[in-house]
Write a protein that holds these residues in place. Structure first.
Motif, PDB file in Angstrom:
ATOM      1  N   UNK A   1      -8.312   8.666  -1.847  1.00 43.80           N
ATOM      2  CA  UNK A   1      -7.883   7.407  -1.222  1.00 43.80           C
ATOM      3  C   UNK A   1      -6.881   6.696  -2.131  1.00 43.80           C
ATOM      4  N   UNK A   2      -7.161   6.653  -3.426  1.00 47.31           N
ATOM      5  CA  UNK A   2      -6.237   6.012  -4.377  1.00 47.31           C
ATOM      6  C   UNK A   2      -4.896   6.744  -4.385  1.00 47.31           C
ATOM      7  N   UNK A   3      -4.937   8.070  -4.457  1.00 49.09           N
ATOM      8  CA  UNK A   3      -3.699   8.867  -4.491  1.00 49.09           C
ATOM      9  C   UNK A   3      -2.868   8.621  -3.238  1.00 49.09           C
ATOM     10  N   UNK A   4      -3.493   8.675  -2.087  1.00 46.80           N
ATOM     11  CA  UNK A   4      -2.760   8.481  -0.833  1.00 46.80           C
ATOM     12  C   UNK A   4      -2.246   7.049  -0.696  1.00 46.80           C
ATOM     13  N   UNK A   5      -3.008   6.090  -1.200  1.00 45.71           N
ATOM     14  CA  UNK A   5      -2.571   4.691  -1.153  1.00 45.71           C
ATOM     15  C   UNK A   5      -1.343   4.474  -2.037  1.00 45.71           C
ATOM     16  N   UNK A   6      -1.408   4.943  -3.283  1.00 42.17           N
ATOM     17  CA  UNK A   6      -0.278   4.756  -4.206  1.00 42.17           C
ATOM     18  C   UNK A   6       0.952   5.512  -3.707  1.00 42.17           C
ATOM     19  N   UNK A   7       0.751   6.693  -3.145  1.00 44.78           N
ATOM     20  CA  UNK A   7       1.879   7.460  -2.595  1.00 44.78           C
ATOM     21  C   UNK A   7       2.508   6.710  -1.427  1.00 44.78           C
ATOM     22  N   UNK A   8       1.684   6.189  -0.541  1.00 49.88           N
ATOM     23  CA  UNK A   8       2.193   5.430   0.612  1.00 49.88           C
ATOM     24  C   UNK A   8       2.929   4.171   0.165  1.00 49.88           C
ATOM     25  N   UNK A   9       2.395   3.501  -0.830  1.00 49.37           N
ATOM     26  CA  UNK A   9       3.062   2.311  -1.374  1.00 49.37           C
ATOM     27  C   UNK A   9       4.422   2.693  -1.948  1.00 49.37           C
ATOM     28  N   UNK A  10       4.476   3.782  -2.706  1.00 52.01           N
ATOM     29  CA  UNK A  10       5.742   4.225  -3.298  1.00 52.01           C
ATOM     30  C   UNK A  10       6.792   4.537  -2.243  1.00 52.01           C
ATOM     31  N   UNK A  11       6.398   5.247  -1.191  1.00 53.78           N
ATOM     32  CA  UNK A  11       7.331   5.573  -0.106  1.00 53.78           C
ATOM     33  C   UNK A  11       7.785   4.294   0.605  1.00 53.78           C
ATOM     34  N   UNK A  12       6.862   3.379   0.826  1.00 55.15           N
ATOM     35  CA  UNK A  12       7.209   2.101   1.464  1.00 55.15           C
ATOM     36  C   UNK A  12       8.210   1.328   0.609  1.00 55.15           C
ATOM     37  N   UNK A  13       7.990   1.291  -0.693  1.00 50.55           N
ATOM     38  CA  UNK A  13       8.925   0.585  -1.584  1.00 50.55           C
ATOM     39  C   UNK A  13      10.306   1.235  -1.551  1.00 50.55           C
ATOM     40  N   UNK A  14      10.333   2.559  -1.471  1.00 55.11           N
ATOM     41  CA  UNK A  14      11.602   3.281  -1.393  1.00 55.11           C
ATOM     42  C   UNK A  14      12.348   2.898  -0.110  1.00 55.11           C
ATOM     43  N   UNK A  15      11.629   2.866   0.990  1.00 57.99           N
ATOM     44  CA  UNK A  15      12.240   2.491   2.273  1.00 57.99           C
ATOM     45  C   UNK A  15      12.737   1.051   2.225  1.00 57.99           C
ATOM     46  N   UNK A  16      11.922   0.155   1.691  1.00 70.90           N
ATOM     47  CA  UNK A  16      12.346  -1.249   1.571  1.00 70.90           C
ATOM     48  C   UNK A  16      13.610  -1.374   0.723  1.00 70.90           C
ATOM     49  N   UNK A  17      13.657  -0.670  -0.387  1.00 67.88           N
ATOM     50  CA  UNK A  17      14.842  -0.708  -1.244  1.00 67.88           C
ATOM     51  C   UNK A  17      16.098  -0.248  -0.516  1.00 67.88           C
TER      52      UNK A  17
END
Length: 148
Positions: free
Chosen positions: A124-140
């Motif tokens: 759950x932690x791995x998938x959460x941090x990965x999803x956050x990272x991808x979201x930040x990339x998209x936002x950027x």
């Protein structure tokens, strides 16, 4: 090349390492670890990736704040959400805090007690941090068009 462009390139390289490393972990290593119920697969990856990943995260924070200031989004305007740039910077800061929270939970509560029967918590932690990272990339990526 301007200084801002150089900082952007550093930011993108660091994002490639941070997000790419987490995608590699989530897509290639995590399924095998879950299937075999072997937390050592995750721990071995983390051990190899940690120095590079954490260095990249530090560089992301430094270059991200630098570029925010270049765009006129200073600490005084964080979390005001009044312009497209402020919205993106503020949301990315919130997501950074969420990443930090996940890291603290993993380091102090999950990893010290990681066993085959509770490997799902780490997943759950791995998938959460990965999803956050991808979201930040998209936002950027939206900053090129003025943010959201």
């Amino acid at each position: 090349m301007t200084l801002h462009h150089f900082v952007l390139i550093l930011h993108l390289l660091a994002a490639t390492i941070w997000v790419g490393g987490h995608l590699l972990l989530a897509i290639c290593y995590l399924p095998t670890a879950l299937k075999k119920k072997d937390p050592q697969i995750i721990l071995n990856f983390e051990k190899k990736y940690e120095k590079l990943g954490m260095s990249s995260l530090a560089l992301l924070i430094i270059t991200g704040i630098w570029m925010a200031y270049d765009f006129g989004v200073t600490a005084e305007t964080w979390f005001h959400f009044s312009s497209g740039f402020e919205k993106v910077v503020s949301i990315k800061l919130i997501l950074l805090f969420c990443t930090f929270f996940c890291a603290v939970c993993a380091q102090f509560f999950i990893i010290p007690n990681l066993k085959p029967n509770n490997i799902n918590k780490m997943a759950v932690i791995i998938l959460t941090v990965t999803s956050i990272g991808v979201t930040m990339l998209i936002l950027g990526s939206t900053l090129r068009y003025g943010g959201i």
